[in-house]
Design an enzyme around this catalytic site. Structure first.
Site, PDB file in Angstrom:
ATOM      1  N   GLY A 266      -9.993  -5.531  72.197  1.00 35.84           N
ATOM      2  CA  GLY A 266      -8.245  -5.131  72.180  1.00 35.84           C
ATOM      3  C   GLY A 266      -7.709  -6.400  72.344  1.00 35.84           C
ATOM      4  O   GLY A 266      -7.604  -6.971  73.347  1.00 35.84           O
ATOM      5  N   HIS A 267      -7.025  -6.539  71.392  1.00 39.49           N
ATOM      6  CA  HIS A 267      -6.013  -7.911  71.167  1.00 39.49           C
ATOM      7  C   HIS A 267      -4.565  -7.289  71.039  1.00 39.49           C
ATOM      8  O   HIS A 267      -4.482  -6.657  70.213  1.00 39.49           O
ATOM      9  CB  HIS A 267      -6.642  -8.821  69.975  1.00 39.49           C
TER      10      HIS A 267
ATOM     11  N   LYS B 148      -6.277 -13.892  73.640  1.00 41.35           N
ATOM     12  CA  LYS B 148      -6.751 -14.573  72.250  1.00 41.35           C
ATOM     13  C   LYS B 148      -5.869 -14.108  71.304  1.00 41.35           C
ATOM     14  O   LYS B 148      -5.469 -14.716  70.202  1.00 41.35           O
ATOM     15  CB  LYS B 148      -8.022 -14.150  72.168  1.00 41.35           C
TER      16      LYS B 148
ATOM     17  N   GLN C 186     -13.936 -10.782  72.894  1.00 41.18           N
ATOM     18  CA  GLN C 186     -14.808 -10.949  74.514  1.00 41.18           C
ATOM     19  C   GLN C 186     -14.634 -12.112  74.847  1.00 41.18           C
ATOM     20  O   GLN C 186     -13.695 -13.167  74.275  1.00 41.18           O
ATOM     21  CB  GLN C 186     -16.146 -10.409  74.220  1.00 41.18           C
TER      22      GLN C 186
ATOM     23  N   ASP D  74     -10.022 -10.650  77.387  1.00 43.76           N
ATOM     24  CA  ASP D  74      -8.902 -10.422  77.743  1.00 43.76           C
ATOM     25  C   ASP D  74      -7.775 -11.795  78.360  1.00 43.76           C
ATOM     26  O   ASP D  74      -7.013 -11.432  78.975  1.00 43.76           O
ATOM     27  CB  ASP D  74      -8.641  -9.076  78.836  1.00 43.76           C
TER      28      ASP D  74
HETATM   29  P1  GDP Z   1      -7.571 -10.614  74.437  1.00 41.44           P
HETATM   30  O1  GDP Z   1      -8.404  -9.542  74.365  1.00 41.44           O
HETATM   31  O2  GDP Z   1      -7.938 -11.912  75.026  1.00 41.44           O
HETATM   32  O3  GDP Z   1      -6.460 -10.716  73.214  1.00 41.44           O
HETATM   33  O4  GDP Z   1      -6.015 -10.288  75.431  1.00 41.44           O
HETATM   34  P2  GDP Z   1      -5.549  -8.907  75.677  1.00 41.44           P
HETATM   35  O5  GDP Z   1      -4.472  -8.566  74.729  1.00 41.44           O
HETATM   36  O6  GDP Z   1      -6.450  -7.702  75.770  1.00 41.44           O
HETATM   37  O7  GDP Z   1      -4.964  -8.890  77.060  1.00 41.44           O
HETATM   38  C1  GDP Z   1      -3.993  -9.900  77.343  1.00 41.44           C
HETATM   39  C2  GDP Z   1      -2.604  -9.065  77.977  1.00 41.44           C
HETATM   40  O8  GDP Z   1      -1.883  -9.974  78.306  1.00 41.44           O
HETATM   41  C3  GDP Z   1      -2.043  -8.346  76.763  1.00 41.44           C
HETATM   42  O9  GDP Z   1      -1.150  -7.295  77.240  1.00 41.44           O
HETATM   43  C4  GDP Z   1      -0.725  -9.643  76.324  1.00 41.44           C
HETATM   44  O10 GDP Z   1       0.163  -8.793  75.816  1.00 41.44           O
HETATM   45  C5  GDP Z   1      -0.688 -10.254  77.624  1.00 41.44           C
HETATM   46  N1  GDP Z   1      -0.248 -11.733  77.642  1.00 41.44           N
HETATM   47  C6  GDP Z   1      -0.599 -12.645  76.956  1.00 41.44           C
HETATM   48  N2  GDP Z   1      -0.496 -13.836  77.295  1.00 41.44           N
HETATM   49  C7  GDP Z   1       0.635 -13.699  78.259  1.00 41.44           C
HETATM   50  C8  GDP Z   1       1.566 -14.127  79.260  1.00 41.44           C
HETATM   51  O11 GDP Z   1       1.443 -15.501  79.106  1.00 41.44           O
HETATM   52  N3  GDP Z   1       2.025 -13.628  80.245  1.00 41.44           N
HETATM   53  C9  GDP Z   1       2.152 -12.181  80.021  1.00 41.44           C
HETATM   54  N4  GDP Z   1       2.864 -11.739  81.226  1.00 41.44           N
HETATM   55  N5  GDP Z   1       1.515 -11.333  79.402  1.00 41.44           N
HETATM   56  C10 GDP Z   1       0.648 -12.205  78.520  1.00 41.44           C
HETATM   57  P1  IMO Z   2     -11.644  -8.634  74.202  1.00 44.76           P
HETATM   58  O1  IMO Z   2     -11.962  -9.159  72.915  1.00 44.76           O
HETATM   59  C1  IMO Z   2     -13.171  -7.404  78.072  1.00 44.76           C
HETATM   60  C2  IMO Z   2     -16.998  -5.802  78.326  1.00 44.76           C
HETATM   61  C3  IMO Z   2     -17.113  -4.158  78.836  1.00 44.76           C
HETATM   62  C4  IMO Z   2     -18.628  -4.250  79.554  1.00 44.76           C
HETATM   63  C5  IMO Z   2     -19.550  -5.215  78.484  1.00 44.76           C
HETATM   64  C6  IMO Z   2     -20.296  -4.731  77.499  1.00 44.76           C
HETATM   65  O2  IMO Z   2     -10.536  -7.513  74.258  1.00 44.76           O
HETATM   66  O3  IMO Z   2     -11.567  -9.799  75.223  1.00 44.76           O
HETATM   67  P2  IMO Z   2     -19.591  -3.348  75.278  1.00 44.76           P
HETATM   68  O4  IMO Z   2     -18.719  -2.254  74.852  1.00 44.76           O
HETATM   69  O5  IMO Z   2     -19.227  -4.493  74.349  1.00 44.76           O
HETATM   70  O6  IMO Z   2     -21.044  -3.094  74.970  1.00 44.76           O
HETATM   71  O7  IMO Z   2     -19.428  -3.607  76.709  1.00 44.76           O
HETATM   72  O8  IMO Z   2     -18.389  -6.074  77.916  1.00 44.76           O
HETATM   73  N1  IMO Z   2     -16.233  -5.833  77.195  1.00 44.76           N
HETATM   74  C7  IMO Z   2     -14.935  -6.528  77.250  1.00 44.76           C
HETATM   75  N2  IMO Z   2     -14.209  -7.007  78.400  1.00 44.76           N
HETATM   76  N3  IMO Z   2     -12.551  -7.671  76.991  1.00 44.76           N
HETATM   77  C8  IMO Z   2     -13.166  -7.265  75.803  1.00 44.76           C
HETATM   78  O9  IMO Z   2     -12.733  -7.602  74.572  1.00 44.76           O
HETATM   79  C9  IMO Z   2     -14.475  -6.534  76.018  1.00 44.76           C
HETATM   80  N4  IMO Z   2     -15.351  -6.346  74.944  1.00 44.76           N
HETATM   81  C10 IMO Z   2     -16.502  -5.823  75.892  1.00 44.76           C
HETATM   82  O10 IMO Z   2     -16.052  -3.967  79.716  1.00 44.76           O
HETATM   83  O11 IMO Z   2     -18.560  -4.800  80.648  1.00 44.76           O
HETATM   84 MG    MG Z   3      -8.446  -7.579  74.953  1.00 46.58          MG
END
Ligand code: GDP
Ligand code: IMO
Ligand code: MG
Length: 436
Positions: free
Chosen positions: A44-45, A20, A225, A17
């Site tokens: 979840g991106h 990415k 991840q 998270d």
């Molecule tokens: P990922 O799994 O690495 O793709 O990240 P996620 O999408 O799960 O979580 C990142 C969250 O931060 C998302 O809700 C993005 O929209 C948000 N986000 C990304 N960059 C920024 C930033 O610079 N500022 C803020 N406020 N939100 C951001």
């Molecule tokens: P993105 O791509 C954050 C964590 C889960 C758990 C562990 C194992 O959005 O960054 P799994 O279901 O993979 O067997 O769970 O890894 N986990 C993540 N945490 N972002 C993710 O993906 C994750 N994918 C798995 O919470 O601790």
């Molecule tokens: Mg994510």
């Protein structure tokens, strides 16, 4: 003669998270192909562009810009989820130019059932998984009785393999829950239909990608991840079942390491973690609440509140070593606004000794004490104000933020390529114009 390599990898250096999705979409503007190489719909991106918020679990983030997107063999596929994502994009009038590896493994309902049952039986060793069947599917891959996309699109191969696997899994699941049952025939019929609908996308992605890279196409590898969740180099067993770092790219795509041009490591301005496991810089007070609210730290997949804490540069230094990071990308700097002082962990102390390298074993990490540096924070601003600052560039950033960024760069001995101060594509400041 060495050919020019136009490839870049975006790898999370923490517990996922890191943003990415946002950064991959940003880099996709200059790319031809975006590739996922690990994980499944545990990811979840999020991408925000032109007033629309996209959330992808399996489809690479290049899909927002209708780029070619590839799902490599290192991923595990829930076909129902993938078809839903394709459908959602089609509803937004987006063309989905997808290539799906024939050798990626398939997630079945019994994998999802097993994920929940195994988690419950692990007690204190439970990772708090997303319960999407990720671990059980990778287990079957390693056990060499997994079912692949090639089987999915050939019912004559799928049927006998599924019958065998179902029986094995049923026996196993019944040891946890004697009353468990599922109808094999309906699973087969559902998956046969998924196979028919996905068939057009399936190809030998390793061959396709190698050819594309050799012809000079620009490719972004999008990690899912983060490094600390890696099955081999993360905080085992509190992680996922794949290699989310740069080490997973070659095995997960069939692209040799020498064709990976640049590797950028992405971090947040603080740290977050969903699920279980040690987190040395974790915060539990009102500052945690403030960061969680300002950063909207709730899981994209499960909606769980994310745990938050100060930036841990000691585990990020470890990530830089494991991934061979060229440059750093820092996101969510805006989310720290109004918090002062801001702390940054620069090392761990164990029994009065300062550690030289990140200790990896959770049993040791538990006993470590983070060593902090303190920084003055920056003022709270509206999202419009942050967008305006992004528009004006680096010089317009608050002074305190510049000092914080400089300290990160010096501590990591790595240059910063991009900073992000908002969720939108445009809330981005590029410091290295030659990155890609
Ligand atoms: P990922 O799994 O690495 O793709 O990240 P996620 O999408 O799960 O979580 C990142 C969250 O931060 C998302 O809700 C993005 O929209 C948000 N986000 C990304 N960059 C920024 C930033 O610079 N500022 C803020 N406020 N939100 C951001
Ligand atoms: P993105 O791509 C954050 C964590 C889960 C758990 C562990 C194992 O959005 O960054 P799994 O279901 O993979 O067997 O769970 O890894 N986990 C993540 N945490 N972002 C993710 O993906 C994750 N994918 C798995 O919470 O601790
Ligand atoms: Mg994510």
């Amino acid at each position: 003669m060495t050919k020019e390599i136009n490839t870049i990898a975006v790898c999370g250096l923490s517990w996922g998270d890191e943003g990415k999705g946002k950064v991959t979409d940003y880099l996709a503007q200059q790319s031809d192909i975006v590739v996922r190489y690990n994980g499944g719909n545990n990811a979840g991106h999020t991408i925000e562009a032109n007033g629309i918020k996209y959330k992808f679990k399996l489809i690479p983030s290049g899909a927002v810009l209708e780029k070619e997107v590839v799902i490599g063999n290192g991923c595990v596929i829930n076909p129902k989820v993938l078809l839903e994502e394709i459908n959602n994009l089609n509803k937004l009038n987006k063309k989905v130019d997808l290539k799906l590896s024939s050798t990626a493994h398939v997630i079945f309902p019994f994998h999802i059932a097993l994920d929940g049952l195994e988690e419950a039986s692990k007690g204190e060793y439970s990772a708090g998984t997303t319960k999407r069947g990720i671990g059980p599917t990778y287990s079957d891959k390693a056990g060499r009785w997994g079912i692949r996309i090639f089987d999915l699109i050939h019912p004559e191969f799928l049927k006998p393999k599924l019958e065998k696997l179902f029986q094995i899994k049923k026996n196993l699941i019944k040891t946890y829950d004697p009353n468990w049952d599922m109808d094999l025939e309906s699973i087969f019929q559902d998956y046969k239909t998924y196979g028919e609908r996905l068939k057009a996308y399936v190809t030998d992605t390793a061959y396709y990608l190698n050819k594309a890279i050799d012809s000079g196409k620009k490719v972004v590898f999008e990690g899912a991840q983060g490094n600390l969740l890696c099955i081999d180099h993360g905080m085992y067993p509190f992680g996922t079942s794949s290699n989310p770092n740069a080490l997973g790219i070659s095995a997960g795509t069939g692209i040799p390491p020498k064709k990976i041009g640049k590797i950028v490591g992405i971090i947040k301005a603080y740290t977050s973690r969903v699920g279980e496991g040690k987190f040395p810089t974790e915060l539990f007070n009102d500052i945690a609440e403030k960061i969680r609210e300002q950063g909207h730290e709730y899981g994209t997949v499960t909606g769980r509140p994310r745990r938050v804490g100060w930036l841990d540069l000691f585990n990020i230094k470890y990530g830089i070593m494991i991934n061979g990071i060229d440059k750093i990308i820092i996101t969510l700097l805006d989310a720290l606004h109004g918090i002062t002082p801001i702390k940054m962990c620069i090392g761990y102390e164990l029994n009065g000794q300062i550690l030289e390298s990140w200790p990896i074993q959770h049993e040791i990490i538990e006993k470590c004490k983070p060593i902090y540096k303190e920084f003055e924070g920056w003022e709270k601003k509206s999202s419009e104000e942050w967008s305006e600052i992004a528009n004006q560039g680096y010089d317009s950033l608050p002074n305190a933020m510049k000092i914080y960024l400089q300290a990160i760069k010096e501590e990591l001995k790595t240059d910063i390529a991009i900073i992000s101060i908002g969720p939108n594509r445009n809330d981005t400041i590029v410091l290295d114009e030659d990155l890609f």
